[in-house]
Design a protein around this motif. Sequence first.
Motif, mmCIF file in Angstrom:
data_model
loop_
_atom_site.group_PDB
_atom_site.id
_atom_site.type_symbol
_atom_site.label_atom_id
_atom_site.label_comp_id
_atom_site.label_asym_id
_atom_site.label_seq_id
_atom_site.Cartn_x
_atom_site.Cartn_y
_atom_site.Cartn_z
ATOM 1 N N THR A 322 -44.071 22.017 -21.946
ATOM 2 C CA THR A 322 -45.106 21.076 -22.052
ATOM 3 C C THR A 322 -46.392 21.578 -22.441
ATOM 4 N N ASP A 323 -46.694 23.032 -22.333
ATOM 5 C CA ASP A 323 -47.984 23.776 -22.900
ATOM 6 C C ASP A 323 -47.618 25.175 -22.917
ATOM 7 N N ALA A 324 -48.655 25.546 -23.678
ATOM 8 C CA ALA A 324 -48.427 27.210 -23.936
ATOM 9 C C ALA A 324 -49.748 27.743 -24.156
ATOM 10 N N CYS A 325 -50.185 28.982 -23.898
ATOM 11 C CA CYS A 325 -51.434 29.488 -24.243
ATOM 12 C C CYS A 325 -51.377 30.986 -24.315
ATOM 13 N N TRP A 326 -51.954 31.819 -25.129
ATOM 14 C CA TRP A 326 -52.086 33.293 -25.131
ATOM 15 C C TRP A 326 -53.059 33.855 -24.117
ATOM 16 N N THR A 336 -45.964 29.865 -20.773
ATOM 17 C CA THR A 336 -45.653 28.761 -21.212
ATOM 18 C C THR A 336 -45.229 27.979 -19.896
ATOM 19 N N SER A 337 -45.246 26.500 -19.955
ATOM 20 C CA SER A 337 -44.920 25.535 -18.904
ATOM 21 C C SER A 337 -44.147 24.714 -19.366
ATOM 22 N N THR A 342 -41.056 25.515 -13.809
ATOM 23 C CA THR A 342 -41.299 26.878 -14.067
ATOM 24 C C THR A 342 -42.504 27.217 -14.789
ATOM 25 N N CYS A 343 -43.182 28.154 -14.791
ATOM 26 C CA CYS A 343 -44.086 28.737 -15.901
ATOM 27 C C CYS A 343 -43.442 30.183 -16.122
ATOM 28 N N ARG A 344 -43.567 30.495 -17.221
ATOM 29 C CA ARG A 344 -42.905 31.569 -17.644
ATOM 30 C C ARG A 344 -44.029 32.452 -18.431
ATOM 31 N N CYS A 384 -51.899 26.326 -13.302
ATOM 32 C CA CYS A 384 -51.013 25.377 -13.868
ATOM 33 C C CYS A 384 -51.277 24.009 -13.031
ATOM 34 N N ALA A 385 -51.433 22.805 -13.757
ATOM 35 C CA ALA A 385 -51.267 21.540 -13.136
ATOM 36 C C ALA A 385 -50.225 20.757 -13.270
#
Length: 691
Positions: A322-326, A336-337, A342-344, A384-385
């Motif tokens: 769904t989303d990612a950021c540095w 990443t989510s 999970t968020c990894r 995370c939301a």
Amino acid sequence: MKKTKISFGRIGLSLNASDSNKVSDIPVAPSQFGSFGKEVTAPVVVDEATEKNEVTAKNEVTAKNEVTDENEVTAKNEVTADESSEELCAAMGFSGFGKKARTFDLEKLAEESRREAAERNRQNIEKLTLETSEGGEEAGNHDSPEVDGGGEANSEDEELIGPPLPPGMLAARAGRGVKQGFSNRNLKGDSDNDDSDDDSDGHRLPVSHELPLTHGSKAVSSVSMDPSGSRLVSGSIDYDVKYWDFQGMDVSHESFRIFCPYDGYPIHAVDYSCTGDKVVVVTGSSQTKVYDRDGAELFECAKGDMYLQDMGKTKGHVSGITDACWHPRDKEEFLTSARDGTCRIWHTSKPSCQKHVIKPRSAIGLKAKPTACCYSRDGLTVACACDDGSVQMWDHRKNYVNTIVNVRDCHEKRTNTTSICFSYDNKYYATRGMDDTLKLWDVRKPKSAVFTATGLFNRFDMTDCLFSPSDQLLVTGTSMNKGDKSGSLLMFNRNTWELEHCMPVGESHVVSLFWHPRLNQICVGCGDGKIRLLYDPALSHNGAVLAAGKRRKRVKDVGIVVSQQIITPHALPMFREERHKSTRKLELKDRKDPVKSRRPDLPLGSAGTGGRVTSGGSTLSSYIIRNLGLQNKKIEDDEGDPREALLKYHQLAKDDPYWVSPAYSATQPKPIFRDLEDGDPQPKKKQKTED
């Protein structure tokens, strides 16, 4: 250059004879420096303290005289040593070398320089005063020194040293002096106005100009710019990612690279690393791809095993991301989510397996699916939301088991939170949801929102919200509702929650946002497939300013003949006219001609290419043998029959014998040849036999 030491001799005061014989009736005040010359006794009654002071002064004088005597002896010894050294130099023969050092009186030079500078400055001020007085009476009154006090102003001007002030600054300075002398209330009002002007300048927004970039025909879901502001990357729900270079962009404003990471999956997020050398691209698939700044793929993250129950045991995501950021400080780490709950956290050195696994939980302990994720500005907090309306945060320096912030009712349940972002001071964070709200939260008070804005229609689950570079405004966009003509860009004051600015952007939805802190430009991804760059030439620089300032280049004249031509297809060949062709077609035709285009010989291919290898041989040996054979054949063709070749010299040898005939001229003047009959057998050639 010889160095001489400075010594101090005895200080004495020469008095006239008449003065020395007189006795002064004035009492001599005791001094700690002693007395000079002869002692003079005064008929004055002194107390014991005065006597003690005199004794002390005498002792001090005696001690100083002894020190002076020692200094004189030392100076005499040094002079003697200098004289002896001069005699030694003269004896050695090098006393005449070198130059005598010049001596300067520094105080005198400084005084002369100060006097010249003051005179020059006074003359310049007089000239400027005359020029400004000619320009207008008001400026002349301000420049006159009588306002500040007449002669004192002239004396102060003479003391000024340095270059003169420009005429405009001098008039403004004089005008300020008049205001200070006559109206303090006006001065106070002016200062208030200046403060208000500064405040208004602080809220000036770069939205006066717009530069549209066409990405496609569908909504632009994500945009991002590198830290330097030279390049822009955009992703859309039409599955394509485009790279834009502002410096290399021409007047057509086209991207320099386009590619499709996964066919059939829309782009959810794109983001540049903190150094701008890598770009992470997130699609609806379960694998993340990382590209370099030119669009070349670097690696692809691993995919997890969907048959495992514990998501912490898999090597990657098993559902759509769904989303990612540095990471804001580490160029090798990104987050990443996904909808697998999970968020990894990944590291670029090991894309085959994640570095950490974060598992958000709902209020009843079940799996919560994150829809947006981000780092704090300092990189110490991971947030995370989730789809249950909660916002959860973890400390990046510890294990990701217990949360440090857990807000359960951030947004309505069963609605996606489209974006979450931190302020630059890391004290506040904002969330944007599909429940048509924008909320501002305080990290230190997570129980309730600080401010809430409602009625912001949102139809995309990628709608962004962000803080301005000044950290005073909170920006988001709205989608087009039924009956609306365009989406809007809204800016709220973070401190007062007042709507500072609201502007329509195009005739479509406002989906993705990015405000570059260096360029001071706002990048808006819209629902009609266009990227609109908002800027102000007075406040922004580079980026869209460079691309908008370029002009169309001059195109080469094609040279098409526009003269009329009568086409007669059934005319006789002798009366048929050749059709006029443009210079472009003639150039293409000449290009195909190897002679006119001066084409070099093509490289040799297989055997027999162009008839050259076949005629010369494909190898060196065959080439040599064939050329020698051709050469011999040529000789045979030229000479023909050897008998005929010899007989053509018969008449020449008979008329002018030189080699054989003179040898037989005495014994056999007439040569006799054997005549062979037809029946005579030919003599057999004898073979050589060994004895």
